[in-house]
Write a protein that holds these residues in place. Structure first.
Motif, PDB file in Angstrom:
ATOM      1  N   ASP A 188       0.837  -1.191   0.000  1.00  0.00           N
ATOM      2  CA  ASP A 188       0.000   0.000   0.000  1.00  0.00           C
ATOM      3  C   ASP A 188       0.884   1.258   0.000  1.00  0.00           C
ATOM      4  O   ASP A 188       2.051   1.201   0.351  1.00  0.00           O
ATOM      5  N   PHE A 189       0.277   2.397  -0.400  1.00  0.00           N
ATOM      6  CA  PHE A 189       1.007   3.657  -0.322  1.00  0.00           C
ATOM      7  C   PHE A 189       1.361   3.944   1.132  1.00  0.00           C
ATOM      8  O   PHE A 189       0.595   3.631   2.045  1.00  0.00           O
ATOM      9  N   LEU A 190       2.523   4.572   1.310  1.00  0.00           N
ATOM     10  CA  LEU A 190       2.960   4.894   2.658  1.00  0.00           C
ATOM     11  C   LEU A 190       2.678   6.367   2.941  1.00  0.00           C
ATOM     12  O   LEU A 190       3.048   7.234   2.156  1.00  0.00           O
ATOM     13  N   PHE A 191       1.994   6.616   4.049  1.00  0.00           N
ATOM     14  CA  PHE A 191       1.759   7.999   4.476  1.00  0.00           C
ATOM     15  C   PHE A 191       2.296   8.145   5.891  1.00  0.00           C
ATOM     16  O   PHE A 191       1.555   8.165   6.858  1.00  0.00           O
ATOM     17  N   LEU A 192       3.604   8.178   5.996  1.00  0.00           N
ATOM     18  CA  LEU A 192       4.238   8.235   7.308  1.00  0.00           C
ATOM     19  C   LEU A 192       5.238   9.376   7.413  1.00  0.00           C
ATOM     20  O   LEU A 192       5.897   9.555   8.423  1.00  0.00           O
TER      21      LEU A 192
END
Ligand SMILES: [Zn+2]
Length: 208
Positions: free
Chosen positions: A9-13
């Motif tokens: 999944d896309f990383l939003f961190l």
């Protein structure tokens, strides 16, 4: 736990949208994984990042996905990301923002046609640039805006690259003590702790 590369999944961190954008090419098990391979993937990222809404994404796909524009804008997004990566890498290493990076941002901003709009936000007001969505560059324009926001408003001394040398992720250290070292404690943080423990353990065993 194994990571399924296909379904990563896309990383939003990262703590800033443009750094999340850079992180769409993570390295998993030594291999770079391209998450912006198509216009469909790029628009999905833009929705998840809150840069465009689902309707704008659907419009973009209807207009450009079947023609050459779709592939071209996805390719430009990847090239823009790599220019921004080189710039961010320079910033992290204390070399300042590259002329190429600033020029690339301005180039997209100049091409992105639209108007500045005044909008109500609760009892207050805010200004927002409303791009004319009839050109595919509007998709990249929202990323260029985020990049301009980072350079003009963030504390660039708090840009970091993950402390795991095998990891390529960037983040903005918004912690109170500014001591964040890892993209994520659950992955790289733990891995590096285990490595440090093993190193200490080996030293103890081989000590005379
Ligand atoms: Zn990491």
């Amino acid at each position: 736990m194994s990571t399924n590369v296909e379904s990563l999944d896309f990383l939003f961190l990262a703590g800033h949208p443009v750094l999340d954008f850079l992180n769409t090419r993570p390295v998993v098990k030594g291999k770079a994984v391209e998450q912006l391979g198509t216009l469909e993937e790029f628009t999905r990222w833009l929705i998840r990042a809150g840069r465009i809404d689902a309707k704008a994404a659907a419009d973009a796909l209807r207009r450009w996905n079947d023609g050459p524009e779709g592939e071209r804008i996805a390719e430009r997004a990847r090239a823009f990301r790599e220019t921004l990566r080189a710039m961010t890498d320079g910033l992290v290493r204390g070399r300042g923002a590259s002329t190429e990076g600033v020029a690339a941002i301005n180039f997209v901003l100049a091409e992105n046609d639209g108007t500045l709009r005044l909008e109500r936000q609760g009892a207050k007001f805010r200004t927002r640039f409303a791009a004319r969505s009839t050109s595919p560059i509007s998709l990249l324009g929202s990323v260029a805006e985020a990049a301009a926001d980072l350079l003009s408003r963030a504390n660039l001394a708090l840009l970091r690259r993950c402390g795991n040398p095998d990891c390529v992720l960037f983040f903005y250290d918004g912690t109170r003590n500014h001591r964040r070292q890892w993209c994520s404690m659950g992955t790289c943080g733990n891995l590096m702790k285990v490595r440090a423990f093993r190193r200490r353990h080996r030293k103890l065993r081989t000590a005379p």
